[in-house]
Design an enzyme around this catalytic site. Structure first.
Site, short mmCIF file in Angstrom:
data_model
loop_
_atom_site.label_atom_id
_atom_site.label_comp_id
_atom_site.label_asym_id
_atom_site.label_seq_id
_atom_site.Cartn_x
_atom_site.Cartn_y
_atom_site.Cartn_z
N CYS A 121 -12.48 38.25 -45.44
CA CYS A 121 -11.98 38.29 -46.45
C CYS A 121 -10.68 38.73 -46.75
O CYS A 121 -10.39 40.01 -46.86
CB CYS A 121 -12.63 38.15 -47.03
SG CYS A 121 -13.26 38.08 -49.00
N CYS A 170 -12.34 37.00 -55.93
CA CYS A 170 -12.05 35.76 -54.93
C CYS A 170 -10.72 34.92 -55.36
O CYS A 170 -10.87 34.99 -56.43
CB CYS A 170 -13.40 35.02 -55.33
SG CYS A 170 -13.11 33.78 -53.57
#
Length: 622
Positions: free
Chosen positions: A566, A591
Site C-alpha cells: 500500500c 487511501c
C-alpha cells in the site's frame, strides 16, 4: 509465526494447525476452509462495517429508514470523468450536434472536481486528441512541453549504462508532449461542457442497476450519512439512480463496478487475467540551473532485481517554473512479500544519476495509482446488454510505450461512434431493454488501437524468463525492433498478481535505508502531499470479506504484505488491547484510491468500494 505466549490456548491451537497447513503448501481454498474451522472459537475484532458485507436488511438499526431513491433518465450515462469517459462524451455530443439530434449525455465522477483523482506520468501521444479536437492548440489545451530529448538507461547500484534510442522502438517519444494529466482532463471537461455534456463531479457510482431481463439499466450513486459503525445518521440520504439506454464504464484501472460486470456477464471467459503495476509519482521544484525543459528520462534496473519488472521516469516540464515529474513503476507480479514499491521509489532517487537533479529542490506533490499491464492478451469482452467497457477499465495500455491515454481516448471515441446510430435510429434495435452494441468491439478490432497492442503483445510477458529484465530486452530487440511484433506466437502471462507472492519464510527481508528528509521521505509525509481526505465518520471503503483472514493468513504466511504494497499507509498490524495477538488496522482516510490492495492481496479478501463522493486524493495537475 508468533511467540506462543502471546496467544490464548485456543489461539495457539489455531496457529499450530495453520503452521502445519503452511508447511504442507495447502491450496488457498483449503487453507481458508480449515482456518475458519480451526479458529471458529477465536475472537476476531470486527473491522468491516460496510453494507456490501453486512446487508442492511438484516440490521435492526435500519428498520423504518426510508430507502427509496430518486431516479433520472438520460440517453447515455458514463461512469468516470477521465480521458476515455470525456472523449466518449465529447464525441457523442459532436455527432448529435452535427446531425441535429437531441441526446442527453451524463458523466458521473467520484472526484470533487474533474481531474482531481487523475494521476499519470505523463508523456502523451497526441494522436487521439487530434482526432477528437483537431484545433486543440487554438483552444488552449495544456500541452506546453514538446519532447526535445530522449534518454534511456540501465542502472546498476552506482553506475548508468546508456541505451541508444533506435528509431522504431516503442519508447521513442519524438512528437509527444510531457503533460500534467490532471490539467488535461480538467480542460477536456471544459470542452465537454461546451458541447452540452452534463458533468456530475463528487458523485461516486456505487451500484450497477439491471432491468428484469438482466441487461444494464444504469447506475446508482453512493448513499451519504452512514456512520462508521454502519448505522444510519440523522442526515442519511439515499443515492440517486441514473437510468440510460446504454451505460459506459470508464472507471479507470480495476474499476469496482467493472469487477462486478466481469463476473455477471463472464467477460473474461476468453482472455487471460489482467496483470498490473503500481506507479508512484512526485512533482518537484528544482534548481533552475538543472532544468532542461522537454527532456524525458527512463530507466530500468536498480534498485529492482532482474526478475522484478519495473522502471522509472523523470520528465522536465516547461510551464514557466522549473518543475520535474518523476516516478517509479513496479509490476505487481513480484514475488517477495517484503518488497515495498514506495521504498524502492525513495531508494531510486538516491542513484548518482538521479540525485543531482533533485538536490536543493523541493518536493511539492505525491500520489500513486495502479495501471494495467496485461495488454492484448488480457482484453475482456467489451460489450454486454446495456453497457460497454472503455479506457483503462478493460485495459488498453501500451506497456513498452508506457502510454495508455491515447488508446483510452480512442476507445471512448469508437464507443461513441458505435452507439450514436443505434440511439438515433427510428426504432431501437435491441433484443434487451438495455441497448447492446457489439459493433463497438468490431470497430476497435479494426482500429489502430488493436494493431498497436497486438504488435507489442509479447514484450511484457517476455520478461518471465530466467534472465528476467535482460532476456526481455533481448527479445524486444529481436522480435519487435526487427520483426515489428509479427512473430506467429503469443506469449502468456503468469496468472493473477495475487497468486505470485511466495511465503515469507522462502524470502529474504529487504533492508531499506532511512529517508533523509531531503531526497527521500517517509510514507505519511508523502500522503500528506496528496491532499487525501475522507469523511471520518463513514464505514471504511476497504472492505474485508472475512475479518479473520488478514491475521491468520496474510500475516501468518506472508508477514503482512499489505503493510508494504500500500503506498498510503492504509494497512498496519497492531497489538490487540488484550496483548495476546495482533489485529489489522485499516486507516481508510489515507487511501489514495490506487486499488493496489484489491489487486495484490494474496487472499483476495480485500474488496475496494467507493467511499462517499468527493473523498480521496486532491491531485493538482498530477
Amino acid at each position: 509465526m508468533f511467540p506462543a505466549s502471546r496467544y490464548s490456548c485456543q489461539a495457539r491451537r489455531c496457529v499450530r494447525l495453520l503452521q502445519k497447513i503452511k508447511t504442507e503448501h495447502a491450496t488457498p481454498q483449503l487453507y481458508t476452509t480449515l482456518h475458519r474451522r480451526a479458529c471458529s472459537t477465536v475472537s476476531t475484532p470486527r473491522i468491516t462495517t460496510h453494507y456490501t458485507i453486512h446487508p442492511r436488511d438484516k440490521d435492526p438499526r435500519w428498520e423504518g429508514v426510508e430507502m427509496e431513491r430518486f431516479a433520472d433518465e438520460a440517453d447515455v450515462v458514463i461512469v468516470g470523468g477521465g480521458p476515455a469517459g470525456l472523449a466518449a462524451a465529447i464525441r457523442l455530443k459532436q455527432l448529435a450536434n452535427k446531425h441535429e439530434k437531441e441526446l442527453r449525455v451524463c458523466v458521473v465522477e467520484k472526484a470533487p472536481q474533474i481531474g482531481a483523482h487523475t494521476l499519470s506520468g505523463a508523456c502523451l501521444e497526441p494522436s487521439a486528441l487530434t482526432e477528437l479536437i483537431p484545433d486543440w492548440k487554438e483552444r488552449g489545451a495544456p500541452l506546453n512541453t514538446p519532447v526535445t530529448e530522449d534518454v534511456f538507461s540501465i542502472l546498476t547500484e552506482k553506475y548508468r549504462i546508456p541505451v541508444p534510442m533506435m528509431p522504431g522502438l516503442p519508447m521513442q517519444n519524438h512528437g509527444n508532449y510531457i503533460v500534467r494529466m490532471g490539467n488535461l482532463v480538467r480542460w477536456l471537461g471544459e470542452q465537454a461542457e461546451e458541447v452540452g455534456v452534463e458533468l456530475y463531479p463528487g458523485y461516486a457510482a456505487a451500484e450497477v442497476l439491471f432491468h428484469e431481463d438482466g441487461s444494464v439499466k444504469g447506475i446508482a450513486t453512493n448513499d451519504v450519512g452512514i456512520a462508521k459503525d454502519g448505522s444510519p445518521k440523522d442526515i442519511f440520504e439515499r443515492g440517486m439512480e441514473l437510468h440510460a439506454k446504454v451505460t459506459l464504464f470508464g472507471e479507470g484501472c480495476h474499476g469496482h463496478l467493472a469487477k462486478q460486470l466481469y463476473k455477471k456477464f463472464n467477460l473474461r471467459e476468453n482472455c487471460e487475467p489482467q496483470t498490473y503495476a503500481i506507479g508512484l509519482k512526485e512533482l518537484w521544484m528544482i534548481d533552475e540551473k538543472k532544468w532542461r525543459p522537454g527532456r524525458v528520462e527512463h530507466s530500468v534496473g536498480w534498485p529492482l532485481d532482474r526478475n522484478t519488472y519495473g522502471g522509472s521516469f523523470l520528465y522536465h516540464l516547461n510551464e514557466g517554473e522549473p518543475l520535474v515529474a518523476l516516478g517509479f513503476v513496479v509490476g505487481l507480479d513480484y514475488t517477495n512479500p517484503y518488497l515495498s514499491p514506495f521504498r524502492e521509489f525513495q531508494r531510486w532517487k538516491h542513484h548518482p544519476f538521479v540525485a543531482p537533479t533533485l538536490e536543493g529542490g523541493q518536493r511539492i506533490a505525491y500520489g500513486a495509482r495502479a495501471l494495467n499491464e496485461g495488454g492484448f492478451q488480457s482484453i475482456p469482452k467489451l460489450t454486454f446488454p446495456g453497457g460497454l467497457l472503455i479506457g483503462c477499465s478493460p485495459g488498453f495500455m501500451n506497456v513498452p510505450k508506457i502510454k495508455g491515454t491515447h488508446t483510452a481516448m480512442k476507445s471512448g471515441m469508437l464507443a461513441a461512434e458505435a452507439i450514436f446510430p443505434k440511439l438515433t435510429a427510428e426504432t431501437l434495435d435491441s433484443e434487451t431493454a438495455g441497448l447492446h452494441v457489439p459493433e463497438y468491439a468490431e470497430n476497435l478490432k479494426n482500429s489502430w488501437v488493436w494493431k498497436e497492442l497486438y504488435a507489442v503483445r509479447n514484450i511484457r510477458p517476455s520478461f518471465h524468463n530466467y534472465f528476467g529484465l535482460y532476456g526481455g530486452m533481448i527479445y524486444t530487440g529481436i522480435f519487435y525492433w526487427i520483426f515489428r511484433g509479427k512473430e506467429p506466437w503469443t506469449l502468456k502471462h503468469c496468472g493473477t498478481d495475487a497468486n505470485q507472492l511466495k511465503p515469507a519464510k522462502e524470502c529474504t527481508p529487504i533492508e531499506y535505508p532511512k529517508p533523509d528528509g531531503k531526497i527521500s521521505f517517509d510514507l505519511l509525509s508523502s500522503v500528506a502531499l496528496s491532499g487525501t481526505n475522507h469523511e471520518g465518520d463513514q464505514p471504511p471503503h476497504l472492505t474485508l470479506k472475512d475479518d479473520s483472514i488478514p491475521v491468520a493468513r496474510n500475516l501468518g504466511i506472508y508477514d503482512g504484505p499489505e503493510q508494504r504494497f500500500c503506498p498510503a499507509g492504509v494497512y498496519e498490524y497492531v497489538p490487540l488491547d488484550t496483548g495476546d495477538g495482533m489485529r489489522l488496522q485499516i486507516n481508510a482516510q489515507n487511501c489514495v484510491h490506487c486499488k493496489t490492495c484489491d489487486i495484490k492481496d494474496p487472499s483476495q479478501n480485500i474488496n475496494w468500494v467507493v467511499p462517499e463522493g468527493g473523498g480521496g486524493p486532491a491531485y493538482n495537475g498530477m
